[in-house]
Design an enzyme around this catalytic site. Structure first.
Site, PDB file in Angstrom:
ATOM      1  N   LYS A   6     -13.466   0.038   5.231  1.00 52.64           N
ATOM      2  CA  LYS A   6     -14.028  -0.781   4.162  1.00 52.64           C
ATOM      3  C   LYS A   6     -15.189  -1.641   4.628  1.00 52.64           C
ATOM      4  O   LYS A   6     -16.262  -1.626   4.025  1.00 52.64           O
ATOM      5  CB  LYS A   6     -12.927  -1.676   3.567  1.00 52.64           C
ATOM      6  CG  LYS A   6     -11.660  -0.938   3.141  1.00 52.64           C
ATOM      7  CD  LYS A   6     -11.920   0.097   2.067  1.00 52.64           C
ATOM      8  CE  LYS A   6     -10.641   0.624   1.441  1.00 52.64           C
ATOM      9  NZ  LYS A   6      -9.762   1.332   2.366  1.00 52.64           N
TER      10      LYS A   6
ATOM     11  N   TRP B  25       0.853  -1.189   0.000  1.00 52.71           N
ATOM     12  CA  TRP B  25       0.000   0.000   0.000  1.00 52.71           C
ATOM     13  C   TRP B  25       0.890   1.241   0.000  1.00 52.71           C
ATOM     14  O   TRP B  25       1.878   1.319   0.729  1.00 52.71           O
ATOM     15  CB  TRP B  25      -0.888  -0.030   1.231  1.00 52.71           C
ATOM     16  CG  TRP B  25      -1.764   1.171   1.438  1.00 52.71           C
ATOM     17  CD1 TRP B  25      -2.577   1.769   0.527  1.00 52.71           C
ATOM     18  CD2 TRP B  25      -1.917   1.919   2.653  1.00 52.71           C
ATOM     19  NE1 TRP B  25      -3.233   2.845   1.102  1.00 52.71           N
ATOM     20  CE2 TRP B  25      -2.843   2.951   2.395  1.00 52.71           C
ATOM     21  CE3 TRP B  25      -1.370   1.807   3.931  1.00 52.71           C
ATOM     22  CZ2 TRP B  25      -3.224   3.873   3.366  1.00 52.71           C
ATOM     23  CZ3 TRP B  25      -1.748   2.707   4.896  1.00 52.71           C
ATOM     24  CH2 TRP B  25      -2.673   3.730   4.613  1.00 52.71           C
TER      25      TRP B  25
ATOM     26  N   ASP C  92      -1.341  -5.631   9.149  1.00 50.24           N
ATOM     27  CA  ASP C  92      -2.240  -4.547   8.745  1.00 50.24           C
ATOM     28  C   ASP C  92      -3.519  -5.223   8.257  1.00 50.24           C
ATOM     29  O   ASP C  92      -3.539  -5.883   7.217  1.00 50.24           O
ATOM     30  CB  ASP C  92      -1.602  -3.724   7.619  1.00 50.24           C
ATOM     31  CG  ASP C  92      -2.455  -2.518   7.222  1.00 50.24           C
ATOM     32  OD1 ASP C  92      -3.559  -2.364   7.768  1.00 50.24           O
ATOM     33  OD2 ASP C  92      -2.014  -1.742   6.357  1.00 50.24           O
TER      34      ASP C  92
END
Length: 459
Positions: A304, A187, A268
């Site tokens: 999300k 990311w 993560d």
């Protein structure tokens, strides 16, 4: 503020007010002085001399920052007037009509908050207690021994980014010189976070462009080669940007190597429940490491899976070998958070606590997550079908089906990605990542045409 003086005179220069005299506050005898609109006017024997002060900002050395590689995609998309344009850059869920979606269960949780008349008082530094309890249980499982033995230090964070940044500050302060290993690619914000925290990092191999899959052997070799006691940053599920996850058997091997090298796993977890549609399946990697008795760090985000993008709600969890250590680590996380942001926001925390803590709302949330994950799976399948039907070259596009979550790593290079945008008005990151959450079934054939053209006709 630094300044220079510009003399504009109607007489000899000697009639003007000198820089030296201005700085000392002196004016020649027989003169009168007044200052207006940035000019100093000096009248002397009927002659007028003006001295203009041109200020030089102390910020002259500040350069213009480049656009964010992800958020900048949305800015470019908004400026495009073509009706066929597609925004596949930012990872945000959209309906089949490509509209933002607020979960029904979120609306119900907010209605409950209004009915209770809850206030807006400051939260403690560690956040909302009810949120911290349910988020740890959601991650590890309510019956996990790490929770029963109170070995987890959990603090509410500013979504995933803020939680990662807090952990980076902990590493910088208490593990000086320790390195964080991050996947290649990863990311886009991971490197920024560790750079700003002054934590050294390096990369381990992850993506294999030849197979558009996982370079597992390279990953294991690089983790083995890292200095003992390094932090290994792992994506709990739905790897961003590739969508390629290790198999359960590969996760076991990764855990073996990390234990052998005395590394510290650092997860993560941004997509729990949103990747496969199952909260338990998407947390299985984290639970595997916790079950082995390993100390680990886990950052969580609810952007999300609950669609709480703007609420900035997440958590940082540190699993320790004892309850005493967990209490000490939590105290230091609070100490680090205090000068950063003092305390976290309450609204998103209450939404999560209400949804996860209420059995009826929790079941409703799981159904909505399955619906969202299911829509993305359907889009993924339709894109694969469209590519396979339209591309007559014989290229194997099945890697798209092997990927998971909201992203697909297309394998397109920068020039090909530029063609996607410049010719086809498809906005995406330059590493070839597309967000399937921003794609509709109706647009799959158009996207397939764009990908085929870019892949075969642009080198």
């Amino acid at each position: 503020m630094a300044s220079t003086m510009l003399s504009i005179a109607s007489a000899a220069p000697s009639a003007s007010l000198s820089m030296h005299e201005k700085l000392k506050g002196k004016v020649k005898l027989g003169s009168t002085t007044n200052s207006t609109a940035g000019f100093i006017k000096t009248k002397s024997f009927g002659r007028v001399s003006m001295v203009a002060a041109v200020n030089v900002s102390r910020f002259e050395g500040v350069t213009m920052a480049p656009p964010d590689p992800i958020l900048g995609v949305s800015e470019a998309f908004k400026a495009d007037t073509d009706e066929k344009k597609l925004n596949l850059g930012v990872g945000a869920y959209r309906t089949e009509e490509l509209q933002p979606y607020v979960l029904d269960v979120v609306k119900k949780a907010e209605n409950l908050m209004l009915e209770r008349g809850e206030n807006k008082e400051y939260l403690p530094i560690e956040g909302l207690a009810a949120f911290n309890k349910v988020t740890a249980e959601l991650l590890f499982g309510a019956d996990n021994s790490v929770l029963k033995e109170q070995r987890v230090a959990t603090v509410q964070g500013l979504s995933g980014t803020g939680s990662l940044r807090l952990a980076a500050a902990l590493i910088e302060r208490y593990f000086p010189g320790a390195k964080v290993l991050i996947s290649s690619p990863t990311w886009g914000n991971h490197k920024n976070i560790f750079n700003d925290a002054r934590v050294p990092w390096s990369e381990y191999r992850y993506y294999d462009p030849k197979t558009v899959g996982l370079d597992f052997e390279g990953m294991i070799a690089d983790i083995k080669a890292a200095p003992g006691g390094s932090f290994i940053l792992l994506h709990g599920c739905a790897h961003n940007p590739t969508g390629i996850d290790p198999t359960p058997e590969q996760w076991e091997k990764i855990a073996d190597v990390i234990q052998e090298k005395n590394h510290i796993p650092f997860f993560d977890v941004a997509y729990q429940g949103f990747a496969s549609g199952s909260l338990g399946n998407d947390a299985s990697s984290v639970r595997l490491f916790a079950t082995r008795g390993m100390e680990l760090l886990v950052a969580q985000s609810y952007s999300k899976n609950l669609g709480l993008y703007a609420e900035r709600i997440g958590a940082m969890n540190v699993v320790c070998s004892s309850s005493d250590l967990a209490a000490r680590v939590k105290s230091q996380l609070k100490r680090l958070a205090r000068p950063m942001y003092s305390n976290p926001p309450v609204h998103g925390a209450r939404i999560v606590a209400n949804v996860v803590g209420n059995p009826a709302l929790f079941d409703e949330w799981k159904a909505e997550m399955e619906m969202m994950a299911g829509r993305i799976k359907n889009v993924r399948q339709k894109l694969f079908d469209s590519l396979s039907a339209k591309d007559k070259s014989g290229k194997d596009w099945s890697f798209i089906l092997r990927q998971i979550g909201m992203f697909s790593f297309t394998g397109l290079n920068k020039a090909q990605s530029d063609n996607m945008t410049n010719k086809w008005h498809v906005y995406m990151t330059k590493d070839g990542r597309i967000s399937l959450a921003g794609l509709s079934l109706a647009k799959c054939e158009y996207l397939a045409d764009a990908i085929i053209d870019s892949y075969h006709n642009v080198s």
